[in-house]
Design an enzyme around this catalytic site. Structure first.
Site, PDB file in Angstrom:
ATOM      1  CG  HIS A  29       9.067  21.366  -0.283  1.00 32.02           C
ATOM      2  ND1 HIS A  29       8.191  22.130   0.482  1.00 32.02           N
ATOM      3  CD2 HIS A  29       9.206  20.262   0.862  1.00 32.02           C
ATOM      4  CE1 HIS A  29       7.815  21.649   1.691  1.00 32.02           C
ATOM      5  NE2 HIS A  29       8.372  20.684   1.754  1.00 32.02           N
ATOM      6  N   PRO A 131      -1.016  16.134   2.016  1.00 34.56           N
ATOM      7  CG  PRO A 131      -3.054  16.046   3.337  1.00 34.56           C
ATOM      8  CD  PRO A 131      -2.526  16.556   2.301  1.00 34.56           C
ATOM      9  CG  ASP A 171      10.876   7.928  -3.230  1.00 37.72           C
ATOM     10  OD1 ASP A 171      10.945   6.864  -4.023  1.00 37.72           O
ATOM     11  OD2 ASP A 171      11.686   9.136  -3.245  1.00 37.72           O
ATOM     12  CB  ILE A 203      15.978  11.884  -1.960  1.00 38.80           C
ATOM     13  CG1 ILE A 203      17.200  11.644  -2.347  1.00 38.80           C
ATOM     14  CG2 ILE A 203      15.768  12.843  -1.019  1.00 38.80           C
ATOM     15  CD1 ILE A 203      18.300  11.405  -1.437  1.00 38.80           C
ATOM     16  CG  HIS A 277      12.171  17.266   0.682  1.00 34.66           C
ATOM     17  ND1 HIS A 277      11.080  16.512   0.060  1.00 34.66           N
ATOM     18  CD2 HIS A 277      11.777  17.793   1.781  1.00 34.66           C
ATOM     19  CE1 HIS A 277      10.095  16.568   0.745  1.00 34.66           C
ATOM     20  NE2 HIS A 277      10.223  17.280   1.748  1.00 34.66           N
ATOM     21  NE  ARG A 373     -28.715  -2.027  10.797  1.00 41.12           N
ATOM     22  CZ  ARG A 373     -28.342  -2.992  10.559  1.00 41.12           C
ATOM     23  NH1 ARG A 373     -27.413  -3.553   9.592  1.00 41.12           N
ATOM     24  NH2 ARG A 373     -28.956  -4.084  11.268  1.00 41.12           N
ATOM     25  CB  SER A 400     -23.583  -4.124   7.584  1.00 37.73           C
ATOM     26  OG  SER A 400     -23.678  -5.388   8.166  1.00 37.73           O
ATOM     27  CD  GLU A 429     -12.231   0.499   5.909  1.00 38.17           C
ATOM     28  OE1 GLU A 429     -11.081   0.532   5.912  1.00 38.17           O
ATOM     29  OE2 GLU A 429     -12.866  -0.530   6.218  1.00 38.17           O
ATOM     30  CG  HIS A 478     -23.220  -1.256  12.668  1.00 33.33           C
ATOM     31  ND1 HIS A 478     -24.073  -0.960  11.682  1.00 33.33           N
ATOM     32  CD2 HIS A 478     -23.427  -2.467  12.850  1.00 33.33           C
ATOM     33  CE1 HIS A 478     -24.571  -2.287  10.925  1.00 33.33           C
ATOM     34  NE2 HIS A 478     -24.006  -3.189  12.211  1.00 33.33           N
ATOM     35  CG  ASP A 486     -19.519  -6.751  16.491  1.00 30.56           C
ATOM     36  OD1 ASP A 486     -19.411  -7.886  16.491  1.00 30.56           O
ATOM     37  OD2 ASP A 486     -20.149  -6.190  15.472  1.00 30.56           O
ATOM     38  CG  HIS A 490     -16.752  -3.746  15.828  1.00 31.79           C
ATOM     39  ND1 HIS A 490     -15.379  -4.146  16.079  1.00 31.79           N
ATOM     40  CD2 HIS A 490     -17.039  -4.298  14.708  1.00 31.79           C
ATOM     41  CE1 HIS A 490     -14.906  -5.131  14.988  1.00 31.79           C
ATOM     42  NE2 HIS A 490     -16.021  -5.043  14.214  1.00 31.79           N
ATOM     43  NE  ARG A 537     -26.225  -4.837  14.554  1.00 34.78           N
ATOM     44  CZ  ARG A 537     -26.865  -5.915  15.210  1.00 34.78           C
ATOM     45  NH1 ARG A 537     -27.537  -5.142  16.390  1.00 34.78           N
ATOM     46  NH2 ARG A 537     -26.811  -6.911  14.854  1.00 34.78           N
TER      47      ARG A 537
HETATM   48  C1  LIG Z   1       0.913  11.964   4.960  1.00 41.48           C
HETATM   49  C2  LIG Z   1       2.207  12.699   5.217  1.00 41.48           C
HETATM   50  N1  LIG Z   1       3.058  12.508   6.151  1.00 41.48           N
HETATM   51  C3  LIG Z   1       4.252  13.410   5.939  1.00 41.48           C
HETATM   52  C4  LIG Z   1       4.486  14.519   5.237  1.00 41.48           C
HETATM   53  C5  LIG Z   1       5.585  15.087   5.531  1.00 41.48           C
HETATM   54  N2  LIG Z   1       6.357  15.141   4.264  1.00 41.48           N
HETATM   55  C6  LIG Z   1       6.202  16.016   3.264  1.00 41.48           C
HETATM   56  S1  LIG Z   1       7.247  15.673   1.800  1.00 41.48           S
HETATM   57  C7  LIG Z   1       7.906  14.209   2.645  1.00 41.48           C
HETATM   58  C8  LIG Z   1       9.011  13.276   2.043  1.00 41.48           C
HETATM   59  C9  LIG Z   1       8.403  13.077   0.702  1.00 41.48           C
HETATM   60  O1  LIG Z   1       9.383  12.282   0.362  1.00 41.48           O
HETATM   61  P1  LIG Z   1       9.032  12.000  -1.196  1.00 41.48           P
HETATM   62  O2  LIG Z   1       7.639  11.688  -1.739  1.00 41.48           O
HETATM   63  O3  LIG Z   1      10.063  10.958  -1.913  1.00 41.48           O
HETATM   64  O4  LIG Z   1       9.244  13.520  -2.030  1.00 41.48           O
HETATM   65  P2  LIG Z   1      10.745  14.020  -2.376  1.00 41.48           P
HETATM   66  O5  LIG Z   1      11.525  14.626  -1.243  1.00 41.48           O
HETATM   67  O6  LIG Z   1      11.365  12.938  -3.459  1.00 41.48           O
HETATM   68  O7  LIG Z   1      10.063  14.902  -3.414  1.00 41.48           O
HETATM   69  C10 LIG Z   1       7.264  14.012   4.147  1.00 41.48           C
HETATM   70  C11 LIG Z   1       7.694  13.070   4.933  1.00 41.48           C
HETATM   71  C12 LIG Z   1       3.195  14.625   4.284  1.00 41.48           C
HETATM   72  N3  LIG Z   1       3.286  15.822   3.582  1.00 41.48           N
HETATM   73  N4  LIG Z   1       2.190  13.815   4.270  1.00 41.48           N
HETATM   74 MG   LIG Z   2      11.686  11.130  -3.135  1.00 41.90          MG
END
Ligand SMILES: Cc1ncc(C[n+]2csc(CCOP(=O)(O)OP(=O)(O)O)c2C)c(N)n1
Ligand SMILES: [Mg+2]
Length: 685
Positions: A29, A131, A171, A203, A277, A373, A400, A429, A478, A486, A490, A537
């Site tokens: 990238h 992620p 983003d 972008i 990108h 628990r 709980s 969570e 639980h 539940d 659950h 539980r």
């Molecule tokens: C949870 C998750 N979903 C999808 C992706 C795959 N992915 C990597 S970068 C990206 C786009 C990210 O856009 P942005 O944060 O705006 O990064 P930029 O291109 O502006 O650097 C995606 C969908 C990921 N890494 N993690």
């Molecule tokens: Mg971006």
């Protein structure tokens, strides 16, 4: 060369190293590093207190690259600052964390410049990211940790912990729910040690954010209670520095800096497009970019004269001085507050204080027994008093889960009480699990808790705890059909199988109160592995340990609770958690009928797998193939221990809404049904 020129040269070195590495790898990238090089330069070389000589110095500022795909930013920064490597024993090694050769081998096997930032693989990486959203959420855990550490350890004249946390995000991070959860909590807690810098480039992969992300992000963060700043030009390093300065002066609120940037900055055909990108620019475009940066067009992986020195004079000098001052301060602190200093040192090595397990309860045999628990709550309350830096909380289910620390002085962590040991994560969570990781990265001993069913909501961050080899603790009550009424929403079914499938994550489902205690004893001694504790539980009979083997067998993952007679059994019953007492009942029925039955408690597959073959075979002799495994969860995977001819009494469907007794009958979790299955195994009915 003027200082300004060297600065520009340093920034363009980050850009071109990133471009060349991606081009060479034919993957990666480039666009975001090209855009954010000035930001990273400013944070690292002008602001951060981080000593490249010692990237694990406890009071360093933290840098989190939440948009982990832009990893070349981090590899460039670590390389150009000549950050040194450390090993898993926290020893400083002489060699660089990321060499130029590593960068040449970006994304290749064994390179210290992998595709995404990886804690534990590359020194100087504060947390694994990739992620999207995880990094920023984890930074909130780091922020909570800093506040807690400062409150406990700082003394008049001794600012032992006063670091800040910088997290860069894009983003994608801000679209992910986890970031919203974490930002909401950070705002509530007024974590003024956290600064998120948002790469506002409009972008993402599919194009311009006008197709997906048109909310008013600034208004959102204002609503969370953050201090919101904007820098309209990502190349204006003075403005960036000024904004970071305002961050450091802002009290009682986290800071969010919107940085307007151009992805692929300098690329004549790709700037401001999604094409910048996630793919190499191409040889021709690389030349054009270099021309735009006034860079030798044919040079590759070039670090011009003066660039290393420039970083050495910036972050190198500032970091070294900050660390030396701190080290001196800490020497005096150690003589004035030896106990506190000792705690800090133990914590840094992930060791436990002497007497950490004293007063852990032992429960007498009791047919009525105690809920998992409940036993867990008792253990936690003892351990949290013995281990000052053990802290945690639940996602609004403390009463709980029984994870609330109720002893006097435990306190609730809030903006006005950073000494509190009960963290209230709220119903969040996912960010809870990331925050727990952030606390563990800060060397605290944290736990997060919820109902087992909602482990699904936390799973991506739990997975990262395993990938990062962090001793995070996840406590889930639980655990099966115990809250019968539940209903299936659950009642966990596939959760055990799913968590057992995560490499390096230790799951434990103890079968009675004493096994719960032994599970904690095991978990607390883990230094580099996360653990999941799965608790009932409902009350579980406390086994008579004079009749059955001691609960310390938990430390071996599975152990023989009892045999009908010495020697080889005819049939083996294997169970975990609430099904252990069920299997014991069935076992007793079989024994009464003269069948040489064995009953095995198996709280943890992972721990059992670590035992010698000899031990494993002694528990489950290979030539005893008549076996019944019982667990109120998906049968998935149990063939491993039941064998191909054995029987597994478990769940093949979702549960149902009804009182527990009725569910146990419907789904086969009754002593008679288990005994019948065992006899069937023996060809008797
Ligand atoms: C949870 C998750 N979903 C999808 C992706 C795959 N992915 C990597 S970068 C990206 C786009 C990210 O856009 P942005 O944060 O705006 O990064 P930029 O291109 O502006 O650097 C995606 C969908 C990921 N890494 N993690
Ligand atoms: Mg971006």
């Amino acid at each position: 060369m003027t200082d300004e020129n060297t600065t520009q040269l340093a920034i363009n070195t980050i850009r071109t190293l990133s471009i060349d590495a991606v081009q060479q790898a034919k993957s990666g990238h480039p666009g975001t590093p090209m855009a954010l090089a000035p930001l990273v330069y400013t944070i690292w070389n002008r602001v951060m207190r981080f000593d490249p000589e010692d990237p694990i110095w406890p009071n360093r500022d933290r840098f989190v690259l939440s948009n982990g795909h832009a990893s070349m930013l981090l590899w460039s920064a670590l390389h150009l600052t000549r950050t040194k490597a450390v090993n898993a024993d926290y020893e400083r090694l002489g060699h660089p964390s990321v060499s130029l050769d590593d960068i040449r081998h970006f994304r290749q096997l064994d390179s210290k410049a992998p595709g995404h930032p990886e804690y534990h693989w590359v020194s100087g990486v504060e947390t694994t990211t990739g992620p999207l959203g995880q990094g920023v959420a984890t930074s909130v855990g780091m922020g909570i940790a800093q506040k807690w550490l400062a409150k406990r350890y700082n003394q008049p004249g001794f600012e032992i912990f006063n670091y800040n946390i910088y997290a860069v995000c894009g983003d994608g991070c801000l679209m992910e729910g986890i970031a919203s959860e974490a930002a909401s909590l950070a705002g509530h807690l007024g974590l003024d040690n956290i600064c998120w810098i948002y790469d506002n480039n409009h972008i993402t992969i599919e194009g311009n954010t006008r197709i997906t992300f048109t909310e008013d992000v600034e208004a959102r963060f204002l609503a969370y209670g953050w201090n919101v700043l904007r820098v309209g030009n990502a190349n204006d390093i003075d403005r960036i520095e000024h904004a970071l300065d305002i961050f450091r002066k802002t009290k009682e609120r986290p800071t969010f800096i919107v940085l307007d940037s151009h992805i692929g900055y300098g690329s004549p055909h790709k700037q401001d497009t999604a094409a910048a990108h996630g793919e190499p620019l191409g040889d021709d475009e690389v030349r054009l970019c270099k021309r735009a940066y006034d860079w030798p067009e044919d040079a590759k992986f070039l670090v011009p004269d003066g660039v290393y020195e420039h970083f050495a004079a910036g972050i190198g000098a500032r970091g070294a001085e900050a660390r030396q001052q701190w080290t001196k301060l800490f020497e005096t602190y150690r003589s004035e507050y030896p106990e506190l200093a000792n705690e800090i040192e133990l914590m840094q090595r992930r060791e436990l204080p002497a007497g950490w397990d004293r007063d852990l309860p032992v429960f007498p045999a009791d047919p009525k027994g105690l809920a998992g628990r409940e036993a867990s709550g008792k253990a936690l309350n003892v351990l949290a008093q013995n281990i000052p830096w053990l802290l945690g909380g639940s996602a609004d289910l403390g009463p709980s889960n029984k994870t609330t620390l109720t002893y006097e002085g435990a306190g609730d962590f809030q903006a006005d009480n950073p000494a509190g040991k009960n963290l209230h994560f709220g119903i969040r969570e996912h960010s809870m699990a990331a925050i727990v990781n952030g606390l563990a990265l800060s060397k605290l001993r944290p736990f997060g808790a919820s109902f087992f069913i909602f482990s699904d909501y936390a799973r991506p961050a739990m997975r990262l705890s395993a990938l990062m080899e962090l001793p995070s603790m996840f406590i889930f009550s639980h655990d099966a059909m115990g809250d019968g009424e539940d209903g299936p929403t659950h009642q966990p079914v596939e959760h055990l199988a799913s968590l057992r499938a995560i490499p390096g994550l230790v799951t434990l489902r103890p079968g009675d109160a004493n096994e719960v205690i032994e599970a904690y004893r095991y978990i607390l001694q883990l230094r580099h592995e996360p653990a999941v504790l799965v608790l009932s539980r409902q009350a579980l009979p406390t086994l008579d340990r004079k009749k059955y083997a001691p609960a310390s067998g938990v430390a071996r993952g599975a152990y023989v609770l009892g045999d009908a007679s010495p020697g080889k059994p005819e049939v083996i019953l294997i169970a975990s958690g609430s099904e252990v007492s069920l299997a014991v009942e069935a076992h007793e029925k079989l024994v009464a009928e003269g069948i040489r039955s064995r009953v095995v408690s198996m709280p943890s597959w992972e721990i059992f797998e670590r035992q010698t073959k000899e031990y494993r075979d002694s528990v489950l002799p290979p030539n005893v193939t008549a076996r019944v495994a019982v667990e109120q969860a998906s049968t998935f995977g149990w063939e491993r221990y039941a064998g191909t001819s054995g029987d597994v009494i478990g769940m093949k469907t979702f549960g149902a809404s009804a009182p527990l007794k009725e569910l146990q009958r419907k789904f086969g979790f009754e002593p008679d049904q288990v005994a019948t299955a065992a006899k069937k195994q023996l060809g008797r009915r």
